[in-house]
Motif scaffolding. Sequence first.
Motif, PDB file in Angstrom:
ATOM      1  N   ALA A 202       0.838  -1.207   0.000  1.00  0.00           N
ATOM      2  CA  ALA A 202       0.000   0.000   0.000  1.00  0.00           C
ATOM      3  C   ALA A 202       0.872   1.256   0.000  1.00  0.00           C
ATOM      4  O   ALA A 202       0.625   2.192  -0.769  1.00  0.00           O
ATOM      5  CB  ALA A 202      -0.939  -0.009   1.204  1.00  0.00           C
ATOM      6  N   SER A 203       1.908   1.283   0.841  1.00  0.00           N
ATOM      7  CA  SER A 203       2.749   2.479   0.915  1.00  0.00           C
ATOM      8  C   SER A 203       3.507   2.715  -0.391  1.00  0.00           C
ATOM      9  O   SER A 203       3.696   3.861  -0.803  1.00  0.00           O
ATOM     10  CB  SER A 203       3.717   2.388   2.098  1.00  0.00           C
ATOM     11  OG  SER A 203       4.696   1.407   1.896  1.00  0.00           O
TER      12      SER A 203
ATOM     13  N   GLY B  67      -6.427   6.713  -1.984  1.00  0.00           N
ATOM     14  CA  GLY B  67      -6.965   5.462  -1.436  1.00  0.00           C
ATOM     15  C   GLY B  67      -5.858   4.588  -0.880  1.00  0.00           C
ATOM     16  O   GLY B  67      -6.003   3.995   0.199  1.00  0.00           O
ATOM     17  N   GLU B  68      -4.735   4.504  -1.579  1.00  0.00           N
ATOM     18  CA  GLU B  68      -3.591   3.719  -1.094  1.00  0.00           C
ATOM     19  C   GLU B  68      -3.005   4.352   0.164  1.00  0.00           C
ATOM     20  O   GLU B  68      -2.576   3.648   1.083  1.00  0.00           O
ATOM     21  CB  GLU B  68      -2.522   3.597  -2.178  1.00  0.00           C
ATOM     22  CG  GLU B  68      -2.956   2.815  -3.403  1.00  0.00           C
ATOM     23  CD  GLU B  68      -3.204   1.342  -3.154  1.00  0.00           C
ATOM     24  OE1 GLU B  68      -2.722   0.804  -2.129  1.00  0.00           O
ATOM     25  OE2 GLU B  68      -3.859   0.710  -3.989  1.00  0.00           O
ATOM     26  N   GLN B  69      -3.011   5.679   0.220  1.00  0.00           N
ATOM     27  CA  GLN B  69      -2.536   6.383   1.404  1.00  0.00           C
ATOM     28  C   GLN B  69      -3.419   6.039   2.599  1.00  0.00           C
ATOM     29  O   GLN B  69      -2.928   5.772   3.696  1.00  0.00           O
ATOM     30  CB  GLN B  69      -2.536   7.898   1.099  1.00  0.00           C
ATOM     31  CG  GLN B  69      -2.250   8.798   2.255  1.00  0.00           C
ATOM     32  CD  GLN B  69      -3.505   9.159   3.047  1.00  0.00           C
ATOM     33  OE1 GLN B  69      -3.504   9.015   4.269  1.00  0.00           O
ATOM     34  NE2 GLN B  69      -4.562   9.588   2.415  1.00  0.00           N
TER      35      GLN B  69
ATOM     36  N   ARG C 212      -3.308  15.432   2.195  1.00  0.00           N
ATOM     37  CA  ARG C 212      -3.609  16.852   1.968  1.00  0.00           C
ATOM     38  C   ARG C 212      -3.002  17.334   0.650  1.00  0.00           C
ATOM     39  O   ARG C 212      -3.629  18.082  -0.109  1.00  0.00           O
ATOM     40  CB  ARG C 212      -3.102  17.704   3.127  1.00  0.00           C
ATOM     41  CG  ARG C 212      -3.949  17.601   4.376  1.00  0.00           C
ATOM     42  CD  ARG C 212      -3.554  18.633   5.425  1.00  0.00           C
ATOM     43  NE  ARG C 212      -2.184  18.524   5.879  1.00  0.00           N
ATOM     44  CZ  ARG C 212      -1.772  17.705   6.845  1.00  0.00           C
ATOM     45  NH1 ARG C 212      -2.638  16.911   7.468  1.00  0.00           N
ATOM     46  NH2 ARG C 212      -0.500  17.680   7.205  1.00  0.00           N
ATOM     47  N   MET C 213      -1.782  16.901   0.368  1.00  0.00           N
ATOM     48  CA  MET C 213      -1.120  17.304  -0.873  1.00  0.00           C
ATOM     49  C   MET C 213      -1.859  16.750  -2.086  1.00  0.00           C
ATOM     50  O   MET C 213      -2.050  17.459  -3.079  1.00  0.00           O
ATOM     51  CB  MET C 213       0.339  16.844  -0.860  1.00  0.00           C
ATOM     52  CG  MET C 213       1.169  17.536   0.207  1.00  0.00           C
ATOM     53  SD  MET C 213       2.816  16.807   0.394  1.00  0.00           S
ATOM     54  CE  MET C 213       3.741  17.869  -0.693  1.00  0.00           C
ATOM     55  N   LEU C 214      -2.274  15.493  -2.003  1.00  0.00           N
ATOM     56  CA  LEU C 214      -3.032  14.897  -3.104  1.00  0.00           C
ATOM     57  C   LEU C 214      -4.359  15.627  -3.298  1.00  0.00           C
ATOM     58  O   LEU C 214      -4.773  15.899  -4.432  1.00  0.00           O
ATOM     59  CB  LEU C 214      -3.271  13.409  -2.843  1.00  0.00           C
ATOM     60  CG  LEU C 214      -2.030  12.520  -2.895  1.00  0.00           C
ATOM     61  CD1 LEU C 214      -2.349  11.127  -2.361  1.00  0.00           C
ATOM     62  CD2 LEU C 214      -1.463  12.441  -4.312  1.00  0.00           C
ATOM     63  N   GLY C 215      -5.022  15.950  -2.192  1.00  0.00           N
ATOM     64  CA  GLY C 215      -6.283  16.686  -2.276  1.00  0.00           C
ATOM     65  C   GLY C 215      -6.111  18.034  -2.951  1.00  0.00           C
ATOM     66  O   GLY C 215      -6.929  18.441  -3.787  1.00  0.00           O
ATOM     67  N   SER C 216      -5.040  18.723  -2.627  1.00  0.00           N
ATOM     68  CA  SER C 216      -4.755  20.008  -3.252  1.00  0.00           C
ATOM     69  C   SER C 216      -4.522  19.841  -4.760  1.00  0.00           C
ATOM     70  O   SER C 216      -5.014  20.626  -5.568  1.00  0.00           O
ATOM     71  CB  SER C 216      -3.522  20.639  -2.597  1.00  0.00           C
ATOM     72  OG  SER C 216      -3.183  21.842  -3.230  1.00  0.00           O
TER      73      SER C 216
END
Length: 151
Positions: free
Chosen positions: A49-50, A79-81, A114-118
Amino acid sequence: MGTQLEYVRHFKELEVYKRQRELSREVFRLSKRFPTEEKFSLTDQLRRASRSIGAQIAEAWAKRLYPKHFISKLSDADGEQMETQHWLIEAGDCGYLDEANSKRLLALCEEIGRMLGSMMRKAESFSSHDYLREEPPPYLIDGALNGDIDY
């Protein structure tokens, strides 16, 4: 107001990718201490996953010309995060991770999230012509890019 980030020419230069690599290295290092009976279950799941977060980011980068595809792959990375968070919680519950390492890795996962969301919220900016100044990869030849080659 946010600061202007430097132009990125490759997914390996993305801060989120660098953070993911830090996470996967730490997961690998710490999971070496897990019991051998967890080798094909918790240890394997956590490591996969990581590591998959970075693979999904790389795939997203290749699809950034198409914002919906870009967002889809970033969503997969997120999702993997979150799956990584789950396995870290499990490892902590089983006593395989101490509280300090568990908190540190979970905080790193949340930062990556948070970075992925941004990036998902700003997907259009990654496909703009101003942003895409780099040369095509060397495996793409001019004829293929111009449609001059029949397959």
